[in-house]
Design an enzyme around this catalytic site. Structure first.
Site, short mmCIF file in Angstrom:
data_model
loop_
_atom_site.label_atom_id
_atom_site.label_comp_id
_atom_site.label_asym_id
_atom_site.label_seq_id
_atom_site.Cartn_x
_atom_site.Cartn_y
_atom_site.Cartn_z
N PRO A 1 35.46 6.72 -2.72
CA PRO A 1 34.71 5.94 -1.73
C PRO A 1 35.52 4.72 -1.31
CG PRO A 1 33.93 5.42 -3.90
CD PRO A 1 34.99 6.47 -4.07
N GLU A 2 35.21 4.23 -0.14
CA GLU A 2 35.80 2.98 0.33
C GLU A 2 34.81 1.86 -0.02
OE1 GLU A 2 38.82 2.98 2.21
OE2 GLU A 2 38.97 5.12 1.89
N LYS B 1 35.19 -1.87 -4.95
CA LYS B 1 34.59 -0.53 -5.03
C LYS B 1 33.75 -0.36 -6.30
CE LYS B 1 38.57 1.64 -4.20
NZ LYS B 1 39.41 2.81 -3.89
N CYS C 1 49.37 12.62 17.66
CA CYS C 1 49.13 11.18 17.54
C CYS C 1 48.36 10.70 18.78
CB CYS C 1 50.46 10.44 17.43
SG CYS C 1 50.30 8.64 17.51
N CYS D 1 51.11 8.58 20.87
CA CYS D 1 52.36 9.10 21.43
C CYS D 1 52.41 10.62 21.49
CB CYS D 1 53.56 8.57 20.63
SG CYS D 1 53.75 9.36 19.03
N CYS E 1 52.31 8.84 11.58
CA CYS E 1 53.00 9.32 12.78
C CYS E 1 54.48 8.96 12.62
CB CYS E 1 52.44 8.66 14.04
SG CYS E 1 53.49 9.02 15.49
N CYS F 1 55.44 6.44 15.64
CA CYS F 1 54.82 5.12 15.75
C CYS F 1 55.04 4.25 14.51
CB CYS F 1 53.32 5.24 15.98
SG CYS F 1 52.90 5.95 17.58
ZN ZN Z 1 52.56 8.15 17.38
#
Ligand code: ZN
Length: 274
Positions: free
Chosen positions: A2-3, A51, A244, A247, A269, A272
């Protein structure tokens, strides 16, 4: 995993239902604490710290961590549980509610004055009342700086730590899980493997982490893109081989880290992020 935003919401729901109430029944189903009975004690509050979830009941702290499969549910008396009873690790009842912790990765009880002893190692809590961005930056930088001065092998390893590992390390700042870690790296143009020592704008990274998780604190669908539509909520997380959003390059995924992140999948990516 979990976040922090999920745990924050769990704590708030539990607190809304239980705080100020007296436990009418208490059943702890982990061997180490099976004999503890908090029936008759008052629930003072339920809070999250990163958390981790802590319920203060009488003089006792009930500390839980959801880990992989854990969850807390609230039921009205007589309602059918949505998980099998054998998965329940703890059941807390008040006159109005039944709170059940299922498959909690960690469940331990200790006297409330020992809270800091058990949880004091955590870095500033992104969703806590005392969020301290400067301290989070300091802790992340401390790992980075120790790489510059060549003191011990261990220190050097700390500075070499990939930014994704440093962000997920709850001792630096508390609350980020794998989704946020991957998304933050994308948004800052950083490969998850980039050593933390090479990240120039740590303050910007921390500020963005706080902004993102705060924006998601009160909603059940987490988004880092601003788009709540299913399948559009992340830039890279869970998007292996998809284009992405910036891009069009195919998103890559892999497993990162020698130890801490070995079981974690990272997404990036290749164009990027550098
Ligand atoms: Zn990208």
């Amino acid at each position: 995993m979990p976040e922090g935003d999920t745990v924050y919401r769990s704590a708030r729901s539990l607190d809304d239902a239980l705080h100020g109430a007296t436990l009418t029944h208490c059943d702890i189903r982990v061997p180490a604490f099976a004999t503890v009975d908090l029936t008759g004690q008052t629930v003072h509050e339920v809070i999250s710290r990163g958390k981790h979830l802590v319920a203060h009941v009488g003089e006792t702290s009930i500390h839980s961590h959801l880990k992989m499969e854990g969850t807390w549910h609230l039921y009205r008396h007589g309602t059918k549980w949505q998980r099998p009873a054998f998965q329940a690790r703890i059941v807390l009842e008040t006159a109005d509610w039944v709170a059940v912790g299922f498959e909690l990765g960690t469940l331990e009880l200790f006297p409330t004055p020992e809270d800091e002893q058990h949880l004091g190692y955590l870095g500033p809590d992104l969703l806590g009342p005392n969020w301290d961005a400067a301290e989070a930056v300091r802790r992340l930088r401390a790992a980075a700086d120790s790489a510059a001065g060549d003191s011990t092998a261990e220190d050097t390893a700390a500075g070499d730590r990939p930014v994704a590992v440093a962000l997920g390390d709850q001792r630096n700042l508390a609350g980020l899980g794998n989704v946020y870690v991957n998304e933050l790296c994308f948004l800052r143009g950083l490969l998850p493997t980039r050593p933390i020592a090479e990240v120039t704008d740590v303050a910007g990274l921390v500020a963005l982490a706080h902004r993102l998780i705060t924006a998601n604190r009160d909603r059940s669908e987490r988004t880092t893109t601003g788009n709540l539509r299913r399948g559009a909520r992340t830039f890279v997380y869970g998007r292996e081989r998809q284009p992405c959003r910036r891009c069009g390059t195919s998103i890559r995924s892999g497993r990162l880290g020698r130890s801490e992140l070995e079981q974690r999948v990272t997404y990036w990516c290749p164009r990027c992020q550098t």
